[in-house]
Scaffold this motif. Structure first.
Motif, mmCIF file in Angstrom:
data_model
loop_
_atom_site.group_PDB
_atom_site.id
_atom_site.type_symbol
_atom_site.label_atom_id
_atom_site.label_comp_id
_atom_site.label_asym_id
_atom_site.label_seq_id
_atom_site.Cartn_x
_atom_site.Cartn_y
_atom_site.Cartn_z
ATOM 1 N N MET A 134 0.573 -1.036 -0.089
ATOM 2 C CA MET A 134 0.043 0.462 -0.051
ATOM 3 C C MET A 134 0.991 1.545 0.025
ATOM 4 N N LEU A 135 2.418 1.318 0.795
ATOM 5 C CA LEU A 135 3.049 2.464 0.713
ATOM 6 C C LEU A 135 3.644 2.310 -0.802
ATOM 7 N N LEU A 136 3.816 1.565 -1.577
ATOM 8 C CA LEU A 136 4.337 1.767 -3.014
ATOM 9 C C LEU A 136 3.605 2.608 -3.339
ATOM 10 N N SER A 137 2.204 2.208 -3.360
ATOM 11 C CA SER A 137 0.482 3.028 -4.827
ATOM 12 C C SER A 137 0.561 4.157 -3.842
ATOM 13 N N LEU A 138 0.799 3.948 -2.630
ATOM 14 C CA LEU A 138 0.389 5.861 -2.105
ATOM 15 C C LEU A 138 2.061 6.507 -2.684
ATOM 16 N N ALA A 139 2.354 6.140 -2.884
ATOM 17 C CA ALA A 139 4.091 6.623 -3.362
ATOM 18 C C ALA A 139 4.017 7.301 -4.571
ATOM 19 N N ILE A 140 3.242 6.392 -5.507
ATOM 20 C CA ILE A 140 2.776 6.264 -6.665
ATOM 21 C C ILE A 140 2.056 7.805 -6.844
ATOM 22 N N LEU A 141 0.578 7.555 -6.172
ATOM 23 C CA LEU A 141 -0.082 8.574 -6.606
ATOM 24 C C LEU A 141 0.562 9.645 -5.971
ATOM 25 N N LEU A 142 0.812 10.357 -5.053
ATOM 26 C CA LEU A 142 1.771 11.208 -4.626
ATOM 27 C C LEU A 142 3.230 11.642 -5.868
ATOM 28 N N LEU A 143 3.763 10.233 -6.612
ATOM 29 C CA LEU A 143 4.879 11.108 -7.450
ATOM 30 C C LEU A 143 3.329 11.385 -8.830
ATOM 31 N N PHE A 144 2.505 11.085 -9.480
ATOM 32 C CA PHE A 144 2.131 11.596 -10.286
ATOM 33 C C PHE A 144 1.443 13.078 -9.501
ATOM 34 N N ILE A 149 -2.206 -0.586 -7.786
ATOM 35 C CA ILE A 149 -2.893 1.183 -6.934
ATOM 36 C C ILE A 149 -4.554 1.261 -6.590
ATOM 37 N N GLU A 150 -5.255 0.302 -6.965
ATOM 38 C CA GLU A 150 -6.805 -0.040 -6.715
ATOM 39 C C GLU A 150 -6.994 0.293 -5.650
ATOM 40 N N GLU A 151 -6.039 -0.730 -4.486
ATOM 41 C CA GLU A 151 -6.615 -0.483 -2.799
ATOM 42 C C GLU A 151 -6.266 0.532 -2.109
ATOM 43 N N SER A 152 -5.102 1.076 -2.779
ATOM 44 C CA SER A 152 -4.863 2.481 -1.937
ATOM 45 C C SER A 152 -5.915 4.011 -2.218
ATOM 46 N N GLY A 153 -6.198 3.811 -3.893
ATOM 47 C CA GLY A 153 -7.509 4.445 -4.085
ATOM 48 C C GLY A 153 -9.363 3.850 -3.458
ATOM 49 N N ASN A 154 -9.160 2.569 -2.868
ATOM 50 C CA ASN A 154 -10.506 1.854 -2.560
ATOM 51 C C ASN A 154 -10.425 2.669 -1.113
ATOM 52 N N GLN A 155 -9.039 3.046 -0.554
ATOM 53 C CA GLN A 155 -8.276 3.288 0.975
ATOM 54 C C GLN A 155 -9.239 5.013 1.123
ATOM 55 N N LEU A 156 -9.001 5.407 0.086
ATOM 56 C CA LEU A 156 -9.045 7.136 0.206
ATOM 57 C C LEU A 156 -10.622 7.042 -0.405
ATOM 58 N N LEU A 157 -11.277 6.862 -1.365
ATOM 59 C CA LEU A 157 -12.202 6.541 -1.512
ATOM 60 C C LEU A 157 -13.444 6.611 0.261
ATOM 61 N N ARG A 158 -12.753 5.159 0.945
ATOM 62 C CA ARG A 158 -13.404 5.145 2.126
ATOM 63 C C ARG A 158 -13.724 6.393 3.108
ATOM 64 N N HIS A 159 -12.560 7.382 3.087
ATOM 65 C CA HIS A 159 -12.939 8.007 3.819
ATOM 66 C C HIS A 159 -12.220 9.674 2.872
#
Length: 100
Positions: A1-11, A50-60
């Motif tokens: 999950m940390l890698l996917s958040l890093a990818i989102l922040l990178l973009f 990145i789907e898991e991190s995206g779903n967690q962000l949408l949940r909150h």
């Protein structure tokens, strides 16, 4: 999950950097989202990453609106004397939107 958040922040940072360097009249996070969309179209494997991190962000997602709400409350005292202009703009834009 940390890698996917890093990818989102990178973009997001990439979008901010491109806006800064090239002076594009688009907000940096919006340009970053467009770049992420292009990358997702080019690489379907990235979607699964990145789907898991995206779903967690949408949940909150409601928690992300707290700073904006606080800003509105703080700014409300400063714009209290302009309520008539704001009400007219809201009414006019609503009528125009319904007409179109």
């Amino acid at each position: 999950m940390l890698l996917s958040l890093a990818i989102l922040l990178l973009f997001q940072c990439l979008g901010e950097g491109l806006v800064f360097w090239f002076g594009v009249p688009v907000p940096g996070p919006v340009l970053g989202m467009l770049l992420l969309f292009a990358a997702l179209l080019a690489s379907p494997k990235l979607h699964a990453l990145i789907e898991e991190s995206g779903n967690q962000l949408l949940r909150h997602l409601s928690l992300l609106f707290v700073p904006a709400g606080v800003g509105i409350v703080v700014a409300a005292s400063g714009i209290g004397h302009q309520w008539l202009a704001i009400a007219a703009a809201l009414f006019g834009s609503t009528v125009l939107t319904l007409a179109v």
